[in-house]
Design a protein around this motif. Structure first.
Motif, PDB file in Angstrom:
ATOM      1  N   TRP A   1       0.833  -1.204   0.000  1.00 23.18           N
ATOM      2  CA  TRP A   1       0.000   0.000   0.000  1.00 23.18           C
ATOM      3  C   TRP A   1       0.866   1.252   0.000  1.00 23.18           C
ATOM      4  CZ3 TRP A   1      -4.543   0.194  -1.827  1.00 23.18           C
ATOM      5  CH2 TRP A   1      -5.454  -0.857  -1.654  1.00 23.18           C
ATOM      6  N   ASP A   2       2.021   1.191   0.660  1.00 20.95           N
ATOM      7  CA  ASP A   2       2.932   2.347   0.643  1.00 20.95           C
ATOM      8  C   ASP A   2       3.441   2.615  -0.760  1.00 20.95           C
ATOM      9  OD1 ASP A   2       2.622   2.869   3.346  1.00 20.95           O
ATOM     10  OD2 ASP A   2       4.469   1.835   3.944  1.00 20.95           O
ATOM     11  N   GLN A   3       3.769   1.564  -1.496  1.00 24.05           N
ATOM     12  CA  GLN A   3       4.209   1.748  -2.881  1.00 24.05           C
ATOM     13  C   GLN A   3       3.074   2.303  -3.741  1.00 24.05           C
ATOM     14  OE1 GLN A   3       5.649  -2.314  -3.319  1.00 24.05           O
ATOM     15  NE2 GLN A   3       7.726  -1.538  -3.692  1.00 24.05           N
ATOM     16  N   LEU A   4       1.880   1.763  -3.563  1.00 23.13           N
ATOM     17  CA  LEU A   4       0.732   2.271  -4.325  1.00 23.13           C
ATOM     18  C   LEU A   4       0.467   3.736  -3.990  1.00 23.13           C
ATOM     19  CD1 LEU A   4      -1.730  -0.743  -4.297  1.00 23.13           C
ATOM     20  CD2 LEU A   4      -0.720   0.353  -6.306  1.00 23.13           C
ATOM     21  N   ARG A   5       0.614   4.085  -2.725  1.00 23.86           N
ATOM     22  CA  ARG A   5       0.445   5.489  -2.331  1.00 23.86           C
ATOM     23  C   ARG A   5       1.451   6.362  -3.082  1.00 23.86           C
ATOM     24  NH1 ARG A   5      -1.717   8.319   1.911  1.00 23.86           N
ATOM     25  NH2 ARG A   5      -2.275   6.399   2.992  1.00 23.86           N
ATOM     26  N   ALA A   6       2.709   5.922  -3.174  1.00 22.29           N
ATOM     27  CA  ALA A   6       3.734   6.692  -3.881  1.00 22.29           C
ATOM     28  C   ALA A   6       3.391   6.817  -5.370  1.00 22.29           C
ATOM     29  CB  ALA A   6       5.107   6.049  -3.696  1.00 22.29           C
ATOM     30  N   LEU A   7       2.928   5.738  -5.993  1.00 23.93           N
ATOM     31  CA  LEU A   7       2.545   5.784  -7.409  1.00 23.93           C
ATOM     32  C   LEU A   7       1.401   6.769  -7.631  1.00 23.93           C
ATOM     33  CD1 LEU A   7       4.303   3.183  -7.487  1.00 23.93           C
ATOM     34  CD2 LEU A   7       2.596   2.214  -9.021  1.00 23.93           C
ATOM     35  N   LEU A   8       0.419   6.733  -6.751  1.00 21.78           N
ATOM     36  CA  LEU A   8      -0.747   7.596  -6.911  1.00 21.78           C
ATOM     37  C   LEU A   8      -0.437   9.046  -6.562  1.00 21.78           C
ATOM     38  CD1 LEU A   8      -3.254   4.948  -5.712  1.00 21.78           C
ATOM     39  CD2 LEU A   8      -3.184   5.951  -8.002  1.00 21.78           C
ATOM     40  N   GLU A   9       0.477   9.273  -5.624  1.00 18.23           N
ATOM     41  CA  GLU A   9       0.920  10.642  -5.360  1.00 18.23           C
ATOM     42  C   GLU A   9       1.653  11.205  -6.578  1.00 18.23           C
ATOM     43  OE1 GLU A   9       0.430  12.988  -3.311  1.00 18.23           O
ATOM     44  OE2 GLU A   9      -0.435  12.032  -1.550  1.00 18.23           O
ATOM     45  N   ALA A  10       2.490  10.378  -7.196  1.00 19.33           N
ATOM     46  CA  ALA A  10       3.180  10.820  -8.416  1.00 19.33           C
ATOM     47  C   ALA A  10       2.162  11.198  -9.489  1.00 19.33           C
ATOM     48  CB  ALA A  10       4.116   9.724  -8.919  1.00 19.33           C
ATOM     49  N   ALA A  11       1.137  10.377  -9.648  1.00 23.39           N
ATOM     50  CA  ALA A  11       0.084  10.669 -10.631  1.00 23.39           C
ATOM     51  C   ALA A  11      -0.673  11.943 -10.255  1.00 23.39           C
ATOM     52  CB  ALA A  11      -0.884   9.485 -10.730  1.00 23.39           C
ATOM     53  N   ARG A  12      -0.939  12.120  -8.972  1.00 26.78           N
ATOM     54  CA  ARG A  12      -1.695  13.279  -8.497  1.00 26.78           C
ATOM     55  C   ARG A  12      -0.983  14.591  -8.781  1.00 26.78           C
ATOM     56  NH1 ARG A  12      -2.909  16.113  -3.393  1.00 26.78           N
ATOM     57  NH2 ARG A  12      -1.032  15.269  -2.431  1.00 26.78           N
ATOM     58  N   TRP A  13       0.351  14.556  -8.812  1.00 26.97           N
ATOM     59  CA  TRP A  13       1.128  15.771  -9.017  1.00 26.97           C
ATOM     60  C   TRP A  13       1.488  16.009 -10.479  1.00 26.97           C
ATOM     61  CZ3 TRP A  13       1.350  19.785  -6.021  1.00 26.97           C
ATOM     62  CH2 TRP A  13       0.958  19.611  -4.684  1.00 26.97           C
ATOM     63  N   ALA A  14       0.867  15.272 -11.379  1.00 31.66           N
ATOM     64  CA  ALA A  14       1.088  15.519 -12.811  1.00 31.66           C
ATOM     65  C   ALA A  14       0.456  16.850 -13.210  1.00 31.66           C
ATOM     66  CB  ALA A  14       0.470  14.392 -13.632  1.00 31.66           C
ATOM     67  N   PRO A  15       1.009  17.509 -14.225  1.00 33.34           N
ATOM     68  CA  PRO A  15       0.389  18.744 -14.714  1.00 33.34           C
ATOM     69  C   PRO A  15      -0.934  18.454 -15.409  1.00 33.34           C
ATOM     70  CG  PRO A  15       2.288  18.152 -16.075  1.00 33.34           C
ATOM     71  CD  PRO A  15       2.235  17.173 -14.953  1.00 33.34           C
ATOM     72  N   SER A  16      -1.807  19.453 -15.406  1.00 32.66           N
ATOM     73  CA  SER A  16      -3.068  19.352 -16.149  1.00 32.66           C
ATOM     74  C   SER A  16      -3.492  20.759 -16.562  1.00 32.66           C
ATOM     75  CB  SER A  16      -4.164  18.688 -15.298  1.00 32.66           C
ATOM     76  OG  SER A  16      -4.435  19.446 -14.134  1.00 32.66           O
ATOM     77  N   PHE A  17      -4.301  20.834 -17.589  1.00 28.66           N
ATOM     78  CA  PHE A  17      -4.762  22.126 -18.101  1.00 28.66           C
ATOM     79  C   PHE A  17      -5.494  22.896 -17.002  1.00 28.66           C
ATOM     80  CE2 PHE A  17      -8.029  24.831 -19.912  1.00 28.66           C
ATOM     81  CZ  PHE A  17      -7.325  25.538 -20.874  1.00 28.66           C
ATOM     82  N   GLY A  18      -5.022  24.096 -16.685  1.00 29.51           N
ATOM     83  CA  GLY A  18      -5.679  24.922 -15.682  1.00 29.51           C
ATOM     84  C   GLY A  18      -5.813  24.255 -14.330  1.00 29.51           C
ATOM     85  N   ASN A  19      -4.940  23.289 -14.043  1.00 31.09           N
ATOM     86  CA  ASN A  19      -4.993  22.521 -12.795  1.00 31.09           C
ATOM     87  C   ASN A  19      -6.352  21.842 -12.597  1.00 31.09           C
ATOM     88  OD1 ASN A  19      -3.732  21.466 -10.505  1.00 31.09           O
ATOM     89  ND2 ASN A  19      -4.447  23.125  -9.207  1.00 31.09           N
TER      90      ASN A  19
END
Length: 196
Positions: A32-50
């Motif tokens: 779960w700690d690894q999955l949390r890290a993967l999903l945090e990385a995804a969460r901090w990706a750029p997106s149009f207008g945030n």
């Protein structure tokens, strides 16, 4: 088994080492700690207008969500993805309280790339798949209309290619990685005029 990218310029290790193996260790754990890290990385990706259009369904091997995601995969993908430590479905949100989310698919793609690069950093591998039934995901997980399942992702510990069984699958796993040459990829002055 490493298959680093052969490139005309040095690449960051995470990028050079990222590839999409199917040979996964059925006993390898994704915590779960690894999955949390993967999903945090995804969460901090750029997106149009945030606008942050990316969402993920997450299951670990042995839990009900994993089983339900696995059932939505094509039989060919089920044959190897069943050994993953975790299965995810990447979903894009196309509308929010402000209306249509511009470039939602692009934002989800950026989040997916962050996720798979973080998997490499965690010593894991990730394989993204189009071979799944988005309508089945929608029904199984009661997705609202604005949530569009786009790709399934298997995450796990890499295994020997021989776990795939069939010789053609083993050979495919061992084959060299290929990309278009840079002169067919980047242009300048006019379309088709190689930049490098």
């Amino acid at each position: 088994m490493r298959k680093p990218a052969e490139s005309s310029a040095p690449l960051a290790d995470l990028i050079a080492d990222r590839w999409s193996p199917r040979a996964l260790d059925e006993t390898g754990e994704v915590t779960w700690d690894q999955l949390r890290a993967l999903l945090e990385a995804a969460r901090w990706a750029p997106s149009f207008g945030n606008t942050q259009p990316a969402r993920f369904l997450v299951g670990r091997r042995g839990d009900d969500t994993f089983r339900r995601i696995l059932a939505t995969l094509t039989p060919r993908n089920q044959s190897w993805a069943r050994r993953a430590g975790a299965l995810l479905v990447a979903v894009m949100v196309t509308h929010n309280e402000k209306g249509e989310v511009p470039y939602a698919e692009y934002g989800l793609g950026l989040a997916g790339q962050n996720l798979v690069l973080q998997a490499v950093a965690e010593g894991l591998v990730a394989h993204q798949m189009a071979g799944f039934d988005p309508d089945a995901v929608r029904r199984e997980f009661a997705l609202p209309e604005e949530a569009v399942p786009r790709v399934a992702i298997a995450v796990g510990v890499q295994a020997s290619p021989e776990v795939l069984g069939e010789e053609r699958d083993v050979e495919r796993e061992r084959a060299a990685r290929k990309r278009l040459p840079l002169e067919e990829f980047a242009y300048t002055d006019a379309w088709g005029e190689a930049a490098f």
